[in-house]
Scaffold this active site. Structure first.
Site, mmCIF file in Angstrom:
data_model
loop_
_atom_site.group_PDB
_atom_site.id
_atom_site.type_symbol
_atom_site.label_atom_id
_atom_site.label_comp_id
_atom_site.label_asym_id
_atom_site.label_seq_id
_atom_site.Cartn_x
_atom_site.Cartn_y
_atom_site.Cartn_z
ATOM 1 C CD GLU A 99 -2.876 -1.238 2.303
ATOM 2 O OE1 GLU A 99 -3.999 -1.683 2.035
ATOM 3 O OE2 GLU A 99 -2.564 -0.839 3.445
ATOM 4 C CB CYS A 112 3.221 7.568 2.774
ATOM 5 S SG CYS A 112 3.768 6.412 4.033
ATOM 6 C CB CYS A 123 6.502 -2.023 16.205
ATOM 7 S SG CYS A 123 8.189 -1.607 15.735
ATOM 8 C CB CYS A 126 3.201 -1.213 13.711
ATOM 9 S SG CYS A 126 3.211 -0.998 11.928
ATOM 10 C CG LEU A 224 13.396 7.335 21.000
ATOM 11 C CD1 LEU A 224 14.604 6.781 20.269
ATOM 12 C CD2 LEU A 224 13.755 8.661 21.658
ATOM 13 C CB CYS A 342 1.475 6.512 11.291
ATOM 14 S SG CYS A 342 2.072 8.006 10.587
HETATM 15 N N1 SAH Z 1 9.637 1.122 9.996
HETATM 16 C C1 SAH Z 1 9.690 2.535 9.884
HETATM 17 C C2 SAH Z 1 8.638 3.122 8.954
HETATM 18 C C3 SAH Z 1 7.223 2.597 9.090
HETATM 19 S S1 SAH Z 1 6.311 3.140 10.493
HETATM 20 C C4 SAH Z 1 9.623 3.170 11.261
HETATM 21 O O1 SAH Z 1 9.434 2.463 12.228
HETATM 22 O O2 SAH Z 1 9.822 4.371 11.375
HETATM 23 C C5 SAH Z 1 6.111 4.864 10.268
HETATM 24 C C6 SAH Z 1 5.761 5.599 11.556
HETATM 25 O O3 SAH Z 1 4.469 5.225 12.015
HETATM 26 C C7 SAH Z 1 6.738 5.319 12.691
HETATM 27 O O4 SAH Z 1 7.145 6.528 13.273
HETATM 28 C C8 SAH Z 1 5.888 4.509 13.678
HETATM 29 O O5 SAH Z 1 6.340 4.696 14.996
HETATM 30 C C9 SAH Z 1 4.507 5.063 13.423
HETATM 31 N N2 SAH Z 1 3.426 4.170 13.796
HETATM 32 C C10 SAH Z 1 3.406 2.834 13.692
HETATM 33 N N3 SAH Z 1 2.239 2.348 14.139
HETATM 34 C C11 SAH Z 1 1.500 3.397 14.534
HETATM 35 C C12 SAH Z 1 0.188 3.542 15.058
HETATM 36 N N4 SAH Z 1 -0.599 2.488 15.287
HETATM 37 N N5 SAH Z 1 -0.257 4.785 15.343
HETATM 38 C C13 SAH Z 1 0.532 5.867 15.104
HETATM 39 N N6 SAH Z 1 1.768 5.793 14.576
HETATM 40 C C14 SAH Z 1 2.249 4.569 14.313
#
Ligand code: SAH
Length: 364
Positions: A99, A112, A123, A126, A224, A342
């Site tokens: 996507e 994006c 994570c 996510c 972070l 995100c």
């Molecule tokens: N792997 C990379 C890029 C993908 S995630 C990374 O970790 O940065 C992109 C952003 O979305 C990251 O900053 C992550 O912390 C954030 N993110 C992931 N899951 C999320 C959620 N459920 N709600 C808000 N932000 C989220």
């Protein structure tokens, strides 16, 4: 016995950077500038049909036609969110789906893009992690998302002015392909996009971050998401390999251009990392790092019981950072109603490896 040239093998020419295409034409007896011409057709003009590449000699055009794989990424659906964000789903040649999210602005449009089919960072907050990891995307598939959305927007639509590598996957876990896509995207004969208009977001892999910024000085976002090791390890398993002290030391050493700062992303999760003492710890942790903080209230998704904090808690957290001299902004990500925000991207139908199923041979 057959005579004449052997039939050409299909090759992923869209994934070759300029030296790669120059080698490809040289090995067929053409001068290197023919490689530059093909590079320009692909990456500056977005022309992928050899018969339209009119400045190439006919025999080269037909060799190209024999070798060139079909365009690697086909739009399957696009969904429009209430806020104008549009999520595209692409079917890949091997059946998987990725996507991309188009975020229109007033004189700009940001795409994006995804860098992996699934993700192996695991994570907890996510949605992509839930689908596990399937494979890396090759440069042609990363760039293909941009070219396909550009085609969808058409000549009347806004040009894609900004690219963020924040979709599915961990870009620095797919470093070679991400770097190759970035070289093509920023090359004066290719995408010619300024590195200032490109952001790569990462969980924070020290060696890969250094190499990225030395080779292509893009804007860097480091996710972070917690200010102490137990919490971060629970949310982001990568923290067990690269704990906060090591990550922060690496951030201090990064080859940042003058006046440029790292963006620190911090997803706020109710009752997990949103207390005043978390803000205090985070401020202490970031001391001496040239950065600003983006606070992202969690985007919930089906199947997860993590929640977004109350707005008053978000504001208090922001104030907790600002009062300690850290620049902090709250970023509500967009497209939440269509699972485009995100952390909400996933292909529920693609069975991948569960995050813990295979010991990841992830770079540092
Ligand atoms: N792997 C990379 C890029 C993908 S995630 C990374 O970790 O940065 C992109 C952003 O979305 C990251 O900053 C992550 O912390 C954030 N993110 C992931 N899951 C999320 C959620 N459920 N709600 C808000 N932000 C989220």
């Amino acid at each position: 016995m057959r005579s004449g040239p052997l039939p050409e093998m299909k090759q992923d020419l869209l994934s070759l950077d300029l030296p790669g295409l120059e080698d490809w034409v040289s090995s067929r007896g053409y001068p290197a500038f023919r490689g530059r011409q093909i590079f320009q057709w692909f990456h500056a003009r977005h022309v992928f049909l050899p018969e339209e590449m009119l400045n190439l000699p006919k025999p080269l055009r037909s060799q190209l036609a024999q070798c060139l794989l079909p365009f690697p990424i086909e739009p399957e659906t696009s969904l429009l969110a209430r806020d104008g964000t549009r999520k595209f789903r692409f079917r890949l040649a091997d059946g998987g789906a990725v996507e991309s999210v188009l975020i229109p602005g007033r004189n700009r449009a940001t795409l994006c893009v995804s860098t992996q089919l699934g993700c192996r960072m695991g994570c907890a907050f996510c949605r992509t992690a839930g689908m596990g990891w399937v494979r890396h995307l090759v440069p042609g598939e990363i760039l293909g998302q941009l070219y396909a959305v550009g085609r969808w927007l058409g000549p009347q639509g806004p040009p894609l002015t900004h690219v963020v590598f924040m979709g599915m996957g961990e870009p620095l876990d797919n470093l070679e392909n991400t770097l190759c896509a970035l070289r093509i995207l920023t090359h004066p004969l290719g995408g010619c996009l300024s590195t200032r208009r490109i952001t790569v977001s990462t969980v924070g892999l020290p060696d890969a971050m250094g190499r990225l910024l030395r080779e292509v000085p893009v804007s860097l976002t480091v996710s972070l998401n917690a200010a102490d090791d137990p919490t971060r390890s629970r949310l982001m398993p990568v923290n067990r390999r690269v704990p906060l002290a090591e990550l922060c030391a690496a951030l201090k050493e990064l080859p940042l251009a003058p006046r440029r700062r790292i963006t620190v992303a911090y997803v706020l999760i109710r009752g997990v990392n949103d207390r005043p003492e978390d803000a205090r710890r985070l401020a202490r942790l970031l001391h001496g790092i040239r950065c600003k903080v983006n606070l992202i209230p969690l985007n919930p998704f089906p199947g997860s019981d993590l929640e977004r904090p109350e707005e008053s808690v978000v504001v208090a957290f922001q104030e907790g950072l600002r009062s300690r001299g850290i620049s902090a902004h709250v970023r509500f990500s967009r497209g939440e109603d269509i699972l485009a925000a995100c952390g909400q991207l996933a292909d529920a139908r693609t069975p991948g490896l569960a995050p813990g199923e295979r010991t990841p041979d992830v770079p540092r």
